[in-house]
Design a protein around this motif. Structure first.
Motif, PDB file in Angstrom:
ATOM      1  N   LEU A 172      -0.179  -2.815  -7.518  1.00  0.00           N
ATOM      2  CA  LEU A 172       0.262  -1.420  -7.553  1.00  0.00           C
ATOM      3  C   LEU A 172      -0.796  -0.516  -8.171  1.00  0.00           C
ATOM      4  N   SER A 173      -1.484  -1.025  -9.196  1.00  0.00           N
ATOM      5  CA  SER A 173      -2.491  -0.195  -9.848  1.00  0.00           C
ATOM      6  C   SER A 173      -3.667   0.122  -8.922  1.00  0.00           C
ATOM      7  N   LEU A 174      -3.819  -0.666  -7.842  1.00  0.00           N
ATOM      8  CA  LEU A 174      -4.925  -0.482  -6.895  1.00  0.00           C
ATOM      9  C   LEU A 174      -4.436  -0.123  -5.493  1.00  0.00           C
ATOM     10  N   LEU A 175      -3.157   0.198  -5.358  1.00  0.00           N
ATOM     11  CA  LEU A 175      -2.541   0.422  -4.054  1.00  0.00           C
ATOM     12  C   LEU A 175      -3.221   1.524  -3.236  1.00  0.00           C
ATOM     13  N   SER A 176      -3.808   2.485  -3.903  1.00  0.00           N
ATOM     14  CA  SER A 176      -4.395   3.624  -3.183  1.00  0.00           C
ATOM     15  C   SER A 176      -5.561   3.227  -2.284  1.00  0.00           C
ATOM     16  N   VAL A 177      -6.124   2.025  -2.421  1.00  0.00           N
ATOM     17  CA  VAL A 177      -7.219   1.635  -1.527  1.00  0.00           C
ATOM     18  C   VAL A 177      -6.719   1.295  -0.126  1.00  0.00           C
ATOM     19  N   LEU A 178      -5.432   1.005   0.007  1.00  0.00           N
ATOM     20  CA  LEU A 178      -4.878   0.679   1.325  1.00  0.00           C
ATOM     21  C   LEU A 178      -4.489   1.952   2.062  1.00  0.00           C
ATOM     22  N   PRO A 179      -4.728   1.988   3.363  1.00  0.00           N
ATOM     23  CA  PRO A 179      -4.238   3.127   4.143  1.00  0.00           C
ATOM     24  C   PRO A 179      -2.722   3.221   4.001  1.00  0.00           C
ATOM     25  N   PRO A 180      -2.169   4.440   3.908  1.00  0.00           N
ATOM     26  CA  PRO A 180      -0.729   4.604   3.691  1.00  0.00           C
ATOM     27  C   PRO A 180       0.143   3.819   4.663  1.00  0.00           C
ATOM     28  N   GLN A 181      -0.194   3.839   5.956  1.00  0.00           N
ATOM     29  CA  GLN A 181       0.642   3.150   6.945  1.00  0.00           C
ATOM     30  C   GLN A 181       0.655   1.642   6.686  1.00  0.00           C
ATOM     31  N   GLU A 182      -0.502   1.069   6.351  1.00  0.00           N
ATOM     32  CA  GLU A 182      -0.564  -0.364   6.067  1.00  0.00           C
ATOM     33  C   GLU A 182       0.219  -0.693   4.791  1.00  0.00           C
ATOM     34  N   ALA A 183       0.081   0.164   3.779  1.00  0.00           N
ATOM     35  CA  ALA A 183       0.823  -0.054   2.530  1.00  0.00           C
ATOM     36  C   ALA A 183       2.326  -0.061   2.801  1.00  0.00           C
ATOM     37  N   VAL A 184       2.784   0.861   3.649  1.00  0.00           N
ATOM     38  CA  VAL A 184       4.207   0.923   4.005  1.00  0.00           C
ATOM     39  C   VAL A 184       4.639  -0.362   4.710  1.00  0.00           C
ATOM     40  N   GLU A 185       3.826  -0.834   5.652  1.00  0.00           N
ATOM     41  CA  GLU A 185       4.162  -2.067   6.378  1.00  0.00           C
ATOM     42  C   GLU A 185       4.241  -3.261   5.421  1.00  0.00           C
ATOM     43  N   LEU A 186       3.291  -3.360   4.520  1.00  0.00           N
ATOM     44  CA  LEU A 186       3.274  -4.474   3.574  1.00  0.00           C
ATOM     45  C   LEU A 186       4.465  -4.411   2.610  1.00  0.00           C
ATOM     46  N   LEU A 187       4.773  -3.215   2.142  1.00  0.00           N
ATOM     47  CA  LEU A 187       5.908  -3.050   1.236  1.00  0.00           C
ATOM     48  C   LEU A 187       7.234  -3.331   1.941  1.00  0.00           C
ATOM     49  N   THR A 188       7.303  -3.009   3.219  1.00  0.00           N
ATOM     50  CA  THR A 188       8.507  -3.301   4.003  1.00  0.00           C
ATOM     51  C   THR A 188       8.697  -4.816   4.107  1.00  0.00           C
ATOM     52  N   ARG A 189       7.593  -5.546   4.317  1.00  0.00           N
ATOM     53  CA  ARG A 189       7.663  -7.014   4.335  1.00  0.00           C
ATOM     54  C   ARG A 189       8.098  -7.549   2.975  1.00  0.00           C
ATOM     55  N   ARG A 190       7.573  -6.950   1.910  1.00  0.00           N
ATOM     56  CA  ARG A 190       7.942  -7.387   0.551  1.00  0.00           C
ATOM     57  C   ARG A 190       9.437  -7.166   0.316  1.00  0.00           C
ATOM     58  N   LEU A 191       9.947  -6.013   0.752  1.00  0.00           N
ATOM     59  CA  LEU A 191      11.358  -5.703   0.566  1.00  0.00           C
ATOM     60  C   LEU A 191      12.244  -6.717   1.294  1.00  0.00           C
ATOM     61  N   ALA A 192      11.841  -7.118   2.494  1.00  0.00           N
ATOM     62  CA  ALA A 192      12.607  -8.127   3.235  1.00  0.00           C
ATOM     63  C   ALA A 192      12.601  -9.461   2.480  1.00  0.00           C
ATOM     64  N   ALA A 193      11.457  -9.828   1.900  1.00  0.00           N
ATOM     65  CA  ALA A 193      11.366 -11.069   1.128  1.00  0.00           C
ATOM     66  C   ALA A 193      12.227 -10.989  -0.130  1.00  0.00           C
ATOM     67  N   GLU A 196      13.290  -4.011  -8.617  1.00  0.00           N
ATOM     68  CA  GLU A 196      12.098  -3.990  -7.769  1.00  0.00           C
ATOM     69  C   GLU A 196      12.442  -3.493  -6.366  1.00  0.00           C
ATOM     70  N   GLN A 197      13.607  -3.878  -5.851  1.00  0.00           N
ATOM     71  CA  GLN A 197      14.019  -3.402  -4.531  1.00  0.00           C
ATOM     72  C   GLN A 197      14.132  -1.877  -4.523  1.00  0.00           C
ATOM     73  N   ARG A 198      14.762  -1.325  -5.562  1.00  0.00           N
ATOM     74  CA  ARG A 198      14.884   0.143  -5.654  1.00  0.00           C
ATOM     75  C   ARG A 198      13.508   0.792  -5.745  1.00  0.00           C
ATOM     76  N   PHE A 199      12.646   0.219  -6.572  1.00  0.00           N
ATOM     77  CA  PHE A 199      11.303   0.766  -6.757  1.00  0.00           C
ATOM     78  C   PHE A 199      10.516   0.750  -5.449  1.00  0.00           C
ATOM     79  N   VAL A 200      10.519  -0.386  -4.751  1.00  0.00           N
ATOM     80  CA  VAL A 200       9.756  -0.523  -3.505  1.00  0.00           C
ATOM     81  C   VAL A 200      10.294   0.424  -2.440  1.00  0.00           C
ATOM     82  N   THR A 201      11.611   0.587  -2.381  1.00  0.00           N
ATOM     83  CA  THR A 201      12.210   1.514  -1.418  1.00  0.00           C
ATOM     84  C   THR A 201      11.735   2.946  -1.675  1.00  0.00           C
ATOM     85  N   THR A 202      11.772   3.370  -2.933  1.00  0.00           N
ATOM     86  CA  THR A 202      11.341   4.724  -3.290  1.00  0.00           C
ATOM     87  C   THR A 202       9.847   4.909  -3.040  1.00  0.00           C
ATOM     88  N   LEU A 203       9.044   3.909  -3.413  1.00  0.00           N
ATOM     89  CA  LEU A 203       7.597   3.984  -3.206  1.00  0.00           C
ATOM     90  C   LEU A 203       7.271   4.084  -1.718  1.00  0.00           C
TER      91      LEU A 203
END
Length: 198
Positions: free
Chosen positions: A111-132, A170-177
């Protein structure tokens, strides 16, 4: 303030806690840790368990009680808790329960380095994390329901309740992020900062 322990491995704390109930040999300790699913909270394998038992013995927290000889199995040394081990167990438990401790989970680093990822990719990865996270929470709930139906008292499932609470946060946090990263303003700001298409 966190105390410096002679044996600081969390597995050592689990060994001391199980030996409060009764003396036993390391094989039995490992078996009980797995049967009660404590291996979800304390990582170990056979060699690390035997290593921790030896460290506790050298520190004077446990002592050999007897060697059990069984014709079908190799010799097994049964260990008991010493008075010093009992004092260490309760002192360590009181510290861990009462005093918050700074931990450094890998997700915090990401999270502290998340800004290096393009926003769309970050969203896709976080969506996968939320499913897990959702799948993990469902698995814990099912295991807890089975344990409760099997007569396990709630106090022996408390670490799973804690895991569920942490997962829910974490689920709430990832959803909001994820929602924040989808905002057009963030995509523009990211593009301005990194000079490429989001």
């Amino acid at each position: 303030m966190e105390k410096r322990r002679k044996v600081a491995n969390p597995l050592a704390l689990a060994v001391l806690a199980w030996l409060v109930a009764e003396p036993m040999h390391p094989y039995e300790l490992g078996k009980r840790l797995k049967e009660t699913r404590k291996d979800r909270s304390v990582k170990f394998n056979r060699s690390s368990l035997y290593m921790v038992v030896e460290q506790l013995r050298k520190a004077g927290f446990i002592a050999e009680q007897e060697t059990v000889r069984d014709t079908q199995r190799p010799e097994r040394t049964v260990y008991r808790l010493t008075p010093a081990g009992r004092d260490e167990l309760y002192d360590w438990m009181r510290e861990l329960v009462a005093e918050p401790r700074r931990e450094y989970p890998h997700f915090g680093v990401a999270l502290s380095l998340l800004s290096v990822l393009p926003p769309q990719e970050a969203v896709e990865l976080l969506t996968r994390r939320l499913a897990a996270l959702d799948a993990e929470a469902a698995e814990i709930r099912a295991e807890m329901a089975g344990a409760t139906e099997g007569g396990v008292q709630w106090i022996f499932l408390i670490e799973e309740e804690y895991r569920l609470a942490v997962l829910a946060a974490e689920q709430r946090f990832v959803t909001t992020l994820t929602e924040s990263l989808r905002q057009p303003g963030y995509a523009r700001a990211w593009h301005d900062m990194f000079g490429r298409e989001p």
